[in-house]
Write a protein that holds these residues in place. Structure first.
Motif, PDB file in Angstrom:
ATOM      1  N   VAL A  52       1.295  -0.942  -0.171  1.00  0.00           N
ATOM      2  CA  VAL A  52      -0.009  -0.039   0.524  1.00  0.00           C
ATOM      3  C   VAL A  52       0.498   1.154  -0.434  1.00  0.00           C
ATOM      4  CG1 VAL A  52      -1.494   1.686   1.597  1.00  0.00           C
ATOM      5  CG2 VAL A  52      -2.256  -1.411   0.889  1.00  0.00           C
ATOM      6  N   MET A  53       1.598   1.190   0.758  1.00  0.00           N
ATOM      7  CA  MET A  53       3.228   1.916   0.824  1.00  0.00           C
ATOM      8  C   MET A  53       3.947   2.766  -0.701  1.00  0.00           C
ATOM      9  SD  MET A  53       4.254   1.953   4.927  1.00  0.00           S
ATOM     10  CE  MET A  53       5.828   3.160   4.580  1.00  0.00           C
ATOM     11  N   ALA A  54       3.693   1.314  -1.183  1.00  0.00           N
ATOM     12  CA  ALA A  54       4.221   1.552  -2.738  1.00  0.00           C
ATOM     13  C   ALA A  54       3.724   2.475  -3.513  1.00  0.00           C
ATOM     14  CB  ALA A  54       5.163   0.100  -2.565  1.00  0.00           C
ATOM     15  N   ASN A  55       2.367   2.328  -2.766  1.00  0.00           N
ATOM     16  CA  ASN A  55       1.193   3.128  -4.285  1.00  0.00           C
ATOM     17  C   ASN A  55       1.058   4.985  -3.722  1.00  0.00           C
ATOM     18  OD1 ASN A  55       1.605   0.723  -5.957  1.00  0.00           O
ATOM     19  ND2 ASN A  55       0.223  -0.130  -4.862  1.00  0.00           N
ATOM     20  N   LEU A  56       1.414   4.720  -2.529  1.00  0.00           N
ATOM     21  CA  LEU A  56       1.501   6.411  -1.772  1.00  0.00           C
ATOM     22  C   LEU A  56       2.116   7.535  -2.518  1.00  0.00           C
ATOM     23  CD1 LEU A  56       1.389   5.853   2.220  1.00  0.00           C
ATOM     24  CD2 LEU A  56      -1.206   6.020   0.233  1.00  0.00           C
ATOM     25  N   GLU A  57       1.613   8.731  -3.332  1.00  0.00           N
ATOM     26  CA  GLU A  57       2.365   9.566  -3.176  1.00  0.00           C
ATOM     27  C   GLU A  57       1.668  10.782  -2.546  1.00  0.00           C
ATOM     28  OE1 GLU A  57       1.609  10.586  -7.250  1.00  0.00           O
ATOM     29  OE2 GLU A  57       2.037   8.493  -7.730  1.00  0.00           O
ATOM     30  N   ILE A  58       3.034  11.525  -1.566  1.00  0.00           N
ATOM     31  CA  ILE A  58       2.759  12.388  -1.544  1.00  0.00           C
ATOM     32  C   ILE A  58       3.834  13.793  -1.135  1.00  0.00           C
ATOM     33  CG2 ILE A  58       2.097  11.583   0.570  1.00  0.00           C
ATOM     34  CD1 ILE A  58       4.870  11.497   2.054  1.00  0.00           C
ATOM     35  N   GLU A  59       3.294  14.729  -1.154  1.00  0.00           N
ATOM     36  CA  GLU A  59       3.785  16.354  -1.365  1.00  0.00           C
ATOM     37  C   GLU A  59       4.685  16.101  -0.089  1.00  0.00           C
ATOM     38  OE1 GLU A  59       4.683  17.907  -3.821  1.00  0.00           O
ATOM     39  OE2 GLU A  59       3.028  16.842  -4.808  1.00  0.00           O
ATOM     40  N   PRO A  60       6.395  16.579  -0.961  1.00  0.00           N
ATOM     41  CA  PRO A  60       7.766  16.657  -0.036  1.00  0.00           C
ATOM     42  C   PRO A  60       6.656  17.920   1.288  1.00  0.00           C
ATOM     43  CG  PRO A  60       8.703  17.045  -1.269  1.00  0.00           C
ATOM     44  CD  PRO A  60       6.986  16.872  -1.127  1.00  0.00           C
ATOM     45  N   ALA A  61       7.400  18.394   2.434  1.00  0.00           N
ATOM     46  CA  ALA A  61       6.649  20.302   2.848  1.00  0.00           C
ATOM     47  C   ALA A  61       7.573  20.578   2.449  1.00  0.00           C
ATOM     48  CB  ALA A  61       7.116  19.212   4.870  1.00  0.00           C
ATOM     49  N   ASP A  62       6.720  21.649   2.873  1.00  0.00           N
ATOM     50  CA  ASP A  62       7.299  23.231   1.659  1.00  0.00           C
ATOM     51  C   ASP A  62       8.648  23.694   2.752  1.00  0.00           C
ATOM     52  OD1 ASP A  62       5.217  23.788   0.745  1.00  0.00           O
ATOM     53  OD2 ASP A  62       3.772  25.238   2.762  1.00  0.00           O
ATOM     54  N   GLY A  63       9.478  23.474   1.434  1.00  0.00           N
ATOM     55  CA  GLY A  63      10.721  24.156   1.571  1.00  0.00           C
ATOM     56  C   GLY A  63      11.445  23.222   2.076  1.00  0.00           C
ATOM     57  N   THR A  64      11.448  22.180   1.244  1.00  0.00           N
ATOM     58  CA  THR A  64      11.794  20.935   1.277  1.00  0.00           C
ATOM     59  C   THR A  64      13.372  21.058   0.302  1.00  0.00           C
ATOM     60  OG1 THR A  64      10.615  19.163   2.520  1.00  0.00           O
ATOM     61  CG2 THR A  64      12.627  18.279   1.686  1.00  0.00           C
ATOM     62  N   LEU A  65      12.747  20.856  -0.708  1.00  0.00           N
ATOM     63  CA  LEU A  65      13.827  21.066  -1.687  1.00  0.00           C
ATOM     64  C   LEU A  65      14.537  21.618  -1.536  1.00  0.00           C
ATOM     65  CD1 LEU A  65      14.884  20.180  -4.780  1.00  0.00           C
ATOM     66  CD2 LEU A  65      13.033  22.037  -5.252  1.00  0.00           C
ATOM     67  N   GLU A  66      13.931  23.240  -1.438  1.00  0.00           N
ATOM     68  CA  GLU A  66      15.061  24.014  -1.122  1.00  0.00           C
ATOM     69  C   GLU A  66      16.549  23.996   0.517  1.00  0.00           C
ATOM     70  OE1 GLU A  66      11.707  24.703  -0.452  1.00  0.00           O
ATOM     71  OE2 GLU A  66      11.805  25.743  -3.104  1.00  0.00           O
ATOM     72  N   ARG A  67      15.655  23.094   0.914  1.00  0.00           N
ATOM     73  CA  ARG A  67      16.972  22.920   2.279  1.00  0.00           C
ATOM     74  C   ARG A  67      17.931  22.039   1.140  1.00  0.00           C
ATOM     75  NH1 ARG A  67      11.881  23.208   5.493  1.00  0.00           N
ATOM     76  NH2 ARG A  67      11.617  20.980   5.045  1.00  0.00           N
ATOM     77  N   ILE A  68      17.349  21.098   1.114  1.00  0.00           N
ATOM     78  CA  ILE A  68      18.416  19.410   0.632  1.00  0.00           C
ATOM     79  C   ILE A  68      19.520  20.599  -0.633  1.00  0.00           C
ATOM     80  CG2 ILE A  68      18.439  18.039  -1.427  1.00  0.00           C
ATOM     81  CD1 ILE A  68      16.118  17.229  -0.401  1.00  0.00           C
ATOM     82  N   LEU A  69      18.666  21.685  -1.650  1.00  0.00           N
ATOM     83  CA  LEU A  69      19.363  22.198  -2.427  1.00  0.00           C
ATOM     84  C   LEU A  69      20.473  23.061  -1.841  1.00  0.00           C
ATOM     85  CD1 LEU A  69      17.187  23.420  -5.016  1.00  0.00           C
ATOM     86  CD2 LEU A  69      18.755  21.663  -5.422  1.00  0.00           C
ATOM     87  N   VAL A  70      20.313  23.438  -0.819  1.00  0.00           N
ATOM     88  CA  VAL A  70      21.377  24.615  -0.006  1.00  0.00           C
ATOM     89  C   VAL A  70      22.306  23.765   0.634  1.00  0.00           C
ATOM     90  CG1 VAL A  70      21.435  26.105   2.337  1.00  0.00           C
ATOM     91  CG2 VAL A  70      19.620  26.606   0.397  1.00  0.00           C
ATOM     92  N   ALA A  71      22.354  22.425   1.351  1.00  0.00           N
ATOM     93  CA  ALA A  71      22.592  21.446   1.916  1.00  0.00           C
ATOM     94  C   ALA A  71      23.976  21.470   0.627  1.00  0.00           C
ATOM     95  CB  ALA A  71      22.045  20.249   2.275  1.00  0.00           C
TER      96      ALA A  71
END
Length: 82
Positions: A52-71
């Motif tokens: 069931v979890m393999a088929n879930l699609e969730i959006e990451p929390a706001d700012g996640t992409l930005e934090r990753i790119l900064v890191a």
């Protein structure tokens, strides 16, 4: 009759991962052993939950992409302070 020790490695396997002999041996043992039946059922529930979890699609929390790119940028440049 097989013992729990020899069956235990077969308990987490999906049916399609076992040979016909292994599947039959596991089924026969689990039918007569409450302990292995409980463990087998737990693995089955876990497999269903993961499916069931393999088929879930969730959006990451706001700012996640930005934090990753900064890191990533900090790592590339060797900057350690925020």
């Amino acid at each position: 009759m097989t013992n729990c020790h020899s069956i235990r490695p077969l308990l987490p396997a999906r049916a399609e991962e076992l040979t016909v002999f292994e599947a039959r041996t596991r089924a026969e043992h689990v039918a007569g052993c409450a302990r292995c039946a409980t463990e087998s059922a737990a693995y089955s529930r876990l497999g269903q939950a993961l499916s069931v979890m393999a088929n879930l699609e969730i959006e990451p929390a706001d700012g996640t992409l930005e934090r990753i790119l900064v890191a990533i940028g900090r790592r590339r440049t060797g900057v350690t302070d925020p």
